[in-house]
Structures are given as structure tokens and as C-alpha cells.
Scaffold this motif. Structure first.
Motif, PDB file in Angstrom:
ATOM      1  N   PHE A  29      14.628  28.898  -7.790  1.00 25.93           N
ATOM      2  CA  PHE A  29      14.808  29.897  -6.529  1.00 25.93           C
ATOM      3  C   PHE A  29      13.409  29.796  -5.849  1.00 25.93           C
ATOM      4  CE2 PHE A  29      17.765  31.560  -9.595  1.00 25.93           C
ATOM      5  CZ  PHE A  29      18.858  31.463  -9.278  1.00 25.93           C
ATOM      6  N   LEU A  30      12.294  29.937  -6.430  1.00 26.05           N
ATOM      7  CA  LEU A  30      11.038  30.031  -5.626  1.00 26.05           C
ATOM      8  C   LEU A  30      10.964  28.708  -4.885  1.00 26.05           C
ATOM      9  CD1 LEU A  30       8.427  31.595  -5.504  1.00 26.05           C
ATOM     10  CD2 LEU A  30       7.569  30.280  -7.539  1.00 26.05           C
ATOM     11  N   MET A  31      11.214  27.517  -5.402  1.00 25.46           N
ATOM     12  CA  MET A  31      11.032  26.427  -4.756  1.00 25.46           C
ATOM     13  C   MET A  31      12.351  26.321  -3.359  1.00 25.46           C
ATOM     14  SD  MET A  31       8.712  24.502  -5.954  1.00 25.46           S
ATOM     15  CE  MET A  31       9.306  22.814  -5.136  1.00 25.46           C
ATOM     16  N   PHE A  32      13.201  26.679  -3.926  1.00 24.82           N
ATOM     17  CA  PHE A  32      14.195  26.925  -2.680  1.00 24.82           C
ATOM     18  C   PHE A  32      13.884  27.848  -1.456  1.00 24.82           C
ATOM     19  CE2 PHE A  32      17.758  29.342  -0.703  1.00 24.82           C
ATOM     20  CZ  PHE A  32      18.312  28.250  -0.243  1.00 24.82           C
ATOM     21  N   GLY A  33      13.002  29.081  -2.070  1.00 26.92           N
ATOM     22  CA  GLY A  33      12.431  29.820  -0.756  1.00 26.92           C
ATOM     23  C   GLY A  33      11.307  29.157  -0.188  1.00 26.92           C
ATOM     24  N   ILE A 233      22.179  30.070 -17.422  1.00 32.46           N
ATOM     25  CA  ILE A 233      23.279  29.253 -16.693  1.00 32.46           C
ATOM     26  C   ILE A 233      24.000  30.459 -15.779  1.00 32.46           C
ATOM     27  CG2 ILE A 233      25.492  28.041 -16.708  1.00 32.46           C
ATOM     28  CD1 ILE A 233      24.519  26.948 -19.259  1.00 32.46           C
ATOM     29  N   LEU A 234      24.384  31.665 -16.252  1.00 29.83           N
ATOM     30  CA  LEU A 234      24.949  32.544 -15.314  1.00 29.83           C
ATOM     31  C   LEU A 234      24.021  32.935 -14.333  1.00 29.83           C
ATOM     32  CD1 LEU A 234      27.242  34.662 -14.958  1.00 29.83           C
ATOM     33  CD2 LEU A 234      26.070  36.260 -16.616  1.00 29.83           C
ATOM     34  N   ILE A 235      22.694  33.078 -14.542  1.00 25.58           N
ATOM     35  CA  ILE A 235      21.803  33.629 -13.065  1.00 25.58           C
ATOM     36  C   ILE A 235      21.720  32.293 -12.412  1.00 25.58           C
ATOM     37  CG2 ILE A 235      19.433  33.768 -12.757  1.00 25.58           C
ATOM     38  CD1 ILE A 235      18.959  35.420 -15.370  1.00 25.58           C
ATOM     39  N   TYR A 236      21.817  31.013 -12.887  1.00 28.36           N
ATOM     40  CA  TYR A 236      21.900  29.824 -11.714  1.00 28.36           C
ATOM     41  C   TYR A 236      23.079  29.824 -10.932  1.00 28.36           C
ATOM     42  CZ  TYR A 236      17.586  27.642 -13.654  1.00 28.36           C
ATOM     43  OH  TYR A 236      16.350  27.429 -14.100  1.00 28.36           O
ATOM     44  N   LEU A 237      24.047  29.936 -11.743  1.00 29.63           N
ATOM     45  CA  LEU A 237      25.491  30.196 -11.061  1.00 29.63           C
ATOM     46  C   LEU A 237      25.478  31.303  -9.891  1.00 29.63           C
ATOM     47  CD1 LEU A 237      28.209  29.451 -13.838  1.00 29.63           C
ATOM     48  CD2 LEU A 237      27.424  28.182 -12.200  1.00 29.63           C
ATOM     49  N   VAL A 238      25.312  32.444 -10.276  1.00 25.76           N
ATOM     50  CA  VAL A 238      24.988  33.498  -9.249  1.00 25.76           C
ATOM     51  C   VAL A 238      24.159  33.320  -8.245  1.00 25.76           C
ATOM     52  CG1 VAL A 238      24.797  36.222  -8.898  1.00 25.76           C
ATOM     53  CG2 VAL A 238      25.936  35.230 -10.892  1.00 25.76           C
ATOM     54  N   GLY A 240      22.791  30.692  -7.371  1.00 25.93           N
ATOM     55  CA  GLY A 240      23.298  29.310  -6.569  1.00 25.93           C
ATOM     56  C   GLY A 240      24.193  29.538  -5.537  1.00 25.93           C
ATOM     57  N   TRP A 241      25.140  30.633  -6.156  1.00 29.98           N
ATOM     58  CA  TRP A 241      26.126  30.950  -4.725  1.00 29.98           C
ATOM     59  C   TRP A 241      25.779  31.655  -3.794  1.00 29.98           C
ATOM     60  CZ3 TRP A 241      30.706  29.261  -3.519  1.00 29.98           C
ATOM     61  CH2 TRP A 241      31.228  30.035  -2.665  1.00 29.98           C
ATOM     62  N   GLY A 242      24.593  32.701  -4.185  1.00 26.06           N
ATOM     63  CA  GLY A 242      23.993  33.476  -3.100  1.00 26.06           C
ATOM     64  C   GLY A 242      23.231  32.508  -2.225  1.00 26.06           C
ATOM     65  N   GLY A 243      22.515  31.532  -2.927  1.00 23.53           N
ATOM     66  CA  GLY A 243      21.808  30.643  -1.995  1.00 23.53           C
ATOM     67  C   GLY A 243      22.545  29.794  -1.135  1.00 23.53           C
ATOM     68  N   TYR A 244      23.869  29.524  -1.508  1.00 22.82           N
ATOM     69  CA  TYR A 244      24.772  28.764  -0.768  1.00 22.82           C
ATOM     70  C   TYR A 244      25.367  29.517   0.202  1.00 22.82           C
ATOM     71  CZ  TYR A 244      28.907  26.285   0.607  1.00 22.82           C
ATOM     72  OH  TYR A 244      29.957  25.445   1.313  1.00 22.82           O
ATOM     73  N   LEU A 245      25.499  30.874   0.018  1.00 22.33           N
ATOM     74  CA  LEU A 245      25.878  31.826   1.299  1.00 22.33           C
ATOM     75  C   LEU A 245      24.687  31.807   2.120  1.00 22.33           C
ATOM     76  CD1 LEU A 245      27.871  34.547  -0.793  1.00 22.33           C
ATOM     77  CD2 LEU A 245      28.681  32.437   0.509  1.00 22.33           C
ATOM     78  N   VAL A 246      23.566  32.065   1.709  1.00 22.75           N
ATOM     79  CA  VAL A 246      22.583  31.933   2.850  1.00 22.75           C
ATOM     80  C   VAL A 246      22.414  30.826   3.411  1.00 22.75           C
ATOM     81  CG1 VAL A 246      19.793  32.112   2.825  1.00 22.75           C
ATOM     82  CG2 VAL A 246      21.138  33.615   1.212  1.00 22.75           C
TER      83      VAL A 246
END
Length: 407
Positions: A29-33, A233-238, A240-246
């Protein structure tokens, strides 16, 4: 049973409180940000240098172009000299001069570099559309004739897919799945092996085994690590979905998302399927083997070396899949899709390419689950004999002695 869950939650809490787990979670998430922030800053800094000015004596012509190409045009610049100065200062990509001469539109571009293919296509589209309107008005055509001139050609595609050849969506899906399996396996096999090896030969193990069975303690350790994996895995799924919406709503990425929406949907559909089950079960069986590997080290100081055999097996399974991505009919692919330690790589390849029937998938899952149960049960039965060995003998002697101890 209470002691089993005590060991499980103690292992889980110790792992999730560690800095390594925190960095493992926030790293992607840090790399994505950082990528999003760098993209935004880059876009902001180049916002003006990517734009062009439109100069024309005919205000209606200039306004219609700006209306059709808002994102490409700096509206404030109306003078040719000012546009030239801004271009020299690198505050403007260039300027376009539009003229209307005898019902013919003429355009000339001045810039420090060539127009991008996208800008050039949009300018040509505007010129052709506007010129056509002028031609229609000059010709004084009837509405029927105008409609006849607006007829467009039609292009249809009929794609014949070949069995065993993955299209782009399937290829992307497979690589994302395989890389996820590989990274998670590498991470948690190391963690598990070091977790077990760090307790090797310590006096505390004798006290623990006197108060609970080795099987319960071993299963507690494994379940604790698996809870950590499920949490990740759950944190990545949630997340990842939030990142996709952003990304869908961000000005930097929404154009890309919209352009490749069907491809992205296909990739997500392939990933969020039985492939996640294979990912999890693959991690489970490798984790159990890593625990066994950790229990085989000579002393706690060798914990850093404990995971090497399991990592090597994971590397073999990872690289063996490479030659068979476009050869799904190979007997090797079909056989390895049922073999534990390899099926987590090979069966997702077949599932993504619709090469496995429901019966084959069910049989593969049954073999994998049964292997996990039998392996966990057997290693648990010899776990005490492995952990209480304190002599610095050879690997094979420790291995044989551990196998001989079976309660």
C-alpha cells in the motif's frame, strides 16, 4: 483443547505485533501511495507544458476547438507572441494557429516537439468534422442527403480461440496468482521455520511437553501462523478493493481503468475464484513442511538456515511451470496438478484457461487437503523427538532419530 488455542493465539499475536509483519502489510500500500503521489506531482508539474494554445482571428472557430479539446488547451493564451514566449520558457508545449480561408480550414502547429499521437488525432478529428460541416452548408444539401453522407462503415471481429493458448487476461491472471503464491510461501515458510527452530533444544520445550502433548503444541504453532496468513490475505483483499475504487475515481488512472475495464474485470474474476483456495492450501502444506524443517536444525542458532530446503522446493515448483504456460495438454501439467507442493501452481494454470473439469478440480483439492491432514498428523507425532534433540549430529542422523520417535 484450551492449550491448543492458547498456543495458537499466542503465536498469532506475537507475529502480528512484529515490525516485519507490519512492514509486510503496509509495504504494497505504501508503494501504491508513493506511485500515485509521484504520478500526481508529475502530472501537476507537467500540466501546463503538455498543453497548447489556440490562436485564431475567428473567435467562433477558436471557441469550438477549445470546447472539443478542453484538456489539451490553455484557454488564457490568446496572443501569438505570448504563446511563443511561453513556449520558449517551457510553460507551453506549443500553439496552434487556425484560419478560415474561402470556406476551408487551415491549421498550423508551432512547437518545440512534435504533437503526441493522441493530440494529433484529436486535432485532425476536429478539423475533419468542422470542414465537413462547412462543406454541407456550402453544398446546400437536403436532410436526406446529409444523412446519406453520415453513413459509417462497420467492423466486426470473430476471434477463434485456440485450446491451450492463454489470452492476455488469462496470462495476467496466472502471473498475479503465481507471484502471490510464491511471495507468500517464501515469506511464511521462512517465518515458520525460524519460529520453530528458535525453540530448538531449549529447556522451556521440556516444560511445555510436560504440560501438553507435542501434537497440540505443533498444531497450535501451525494454526497461529495460518491465522496470520489469513489476516494478511484478508487485508490485501480489502485494501486492494479500496485501491481499485480509488483508481476508478482518480483523474490519473480513471482513463486507464475505463479503457481496460473488460480486461481488469476478467483478471479479477480469475483471481477471486478457486485460485485463492489453492493459494491458501499451498501455503498451508508448505508451512507444515517448513515447521518440520525448522525442527530438524541442530540448534537454535541455525534458525536462519532452517527454511532453505522448503524454499528450494518452492523455487523448483515455481520455475517448473514456466515451459507449460502454452502447453496445457502436456501430461506433465495434468500429473503435477494433482501432486501436493506442485498443484498450487499447476491447477490454477488449468483453471484460468478452463482446461480442468469440476471433477478434476475436486479430486486435486481432495488430494491436497488429505496430504495436509496426513502430513500434519505425522509430523505432530514425531515433533517431540525432533525438538528435544540437542546433539550436534548430522542432518540424516537427526532425521532418522526423529522418525524413530513416534507417539
Amino acid at each position: 483443547m484450551n492449550k491448543l488455542w492458547i498456543v495458537t493465539f499466542e503465536t498469532f499475536l506475537r507475529q502480528v505485533k512484529s515490525w516485519s509483519f507490519v512492514m509486510l502489510i503496509i509495504g504494497p500500500f505504501l508503494m501504491f501511495g508513493i506511485s500515485m503521489g509521484a504520478g500526481y506531482l508529475g502530472a501537476s508539474s507537467s500540466q501546463n507544458t503538455d498543453k497548447i494554445a489556440v490562436i485564431s482571428d475567428q473567435s467562433q472557430l477558436r471557441n469550438s476547438f477549445i470546447k472539443a479539446n478542453k484538456e489539451d488547451v490553455d484557454k488564457k493564451v490568446t496572443d501569438k507572441d505570448k504563446a511563443a514566449k511561453m513556449m520558449q520558457k517551457n510553460d507551453l508545449a506549443g500553439y496552434l494557429v487556425l484560419k478560415l480561408d474561402n470556406q476551408k480550414i487551415r491549421a498550423k502547429y508551432f512547437g518545440t516537439d512534435s504533437l503526441s499521437s493522441g493530440q494529433k488525432a484529436r486535432i485532425n478529428s476536429y478539423l475533419m468534422r468542422t470542414q465537413q460541416q462547412l462543406n454541407v452548408a456550402k453544398a446546400q444539401l437536403t436532410p436526406t442527403q446529409v444523412n446519406d453522407l453520415q453513413q459509417q462503415p462497420e467492423l466486426k471481429e470473430n476471434i477463434q480461440k485456440k485450446t491451450g493458448t492463454a489470452n492476455l487476461a488469462k496470462t495476467i491472471s496466472y502471473w498475479i496468482t503465481v507471484i502471490m503464491v510464491y511471495i507468500i510461501l517464501i515469506t511464511y515458510t521462512t517465518i515458520t521455520a525460524q519460529e520453530i527452530a528458535s525453540e530448538k533444544g531449549t529447556k522451556i520445550m521440556e516444560i511445555i511437553f510436560s504440560s501438553t502433548t507435542a501434537v497440540k503444541y505443533f498444531l497450535g504453532k501451525i494454526l497461529g501462523v495460518l491465522l496470520v496468513i489469513m489476516a494478511q490475505i484478508l487485508i490485501y483483499l480489502v485494501g486492494g478493493w479500496g485501491g481499485y475504487l480509488v483508481a476508478q475515481n482518480s483523474s490519473l488512472t480513471k482513463g486507464f481503468i475505463s479503457q481496460y475495464q473488460s480486461l481488469i474485470d476478467s483478471v479479477l474474476k480469475n483471481i477471486l475464484s478457486l485460485n485463492l483456495v489453492y493459494l491458501f492450501l499451498g501455503v498451508v502444506i508448505y508451512t507444515i513442511l517448513a515447521a518440520f524443517s525448522g525442527a530438524l536444525v541442530a540448534k537454535a542458532e541455525d534458525a536462519s538456515k532452517a527454511a532453505q530446503p522448503v524454499i528450494m522446493l518452492n523455487l523448483v515448483a515455481f520455475f517448473v511451470t514456466f515451459p507449460f504456460q502454452n502447453n496445457l495438454d502436456s501430461i506433465i501439467v495434468k500429473v503435477f496438478s494433482y501432486v501436493p507442493f506442485f498443484s498450487s501452481y499447476f491447477m490454477p494454470l488449468r483453471i484460468i484457461n478452463n482446461n480442468a473439469s469440476p471433477l478434476e478440480i475436486t479430486l486435486s483439492l481432495a488430494v491436497l487437503v488429505l496430504s495436509i491432514v496426513l502430513l500434519a498428523r505425522y509430523i505432530g507425532s514425531i515433533y517431540q523427538g525432533l525438538m528435544l534433540q540437542t546433539d550436534d549430529s548430522s542432518f540424516w542422523k537427526r532425521f532418522k532419530r526423529g522418525l524413530s520417535y513416534n507417539k
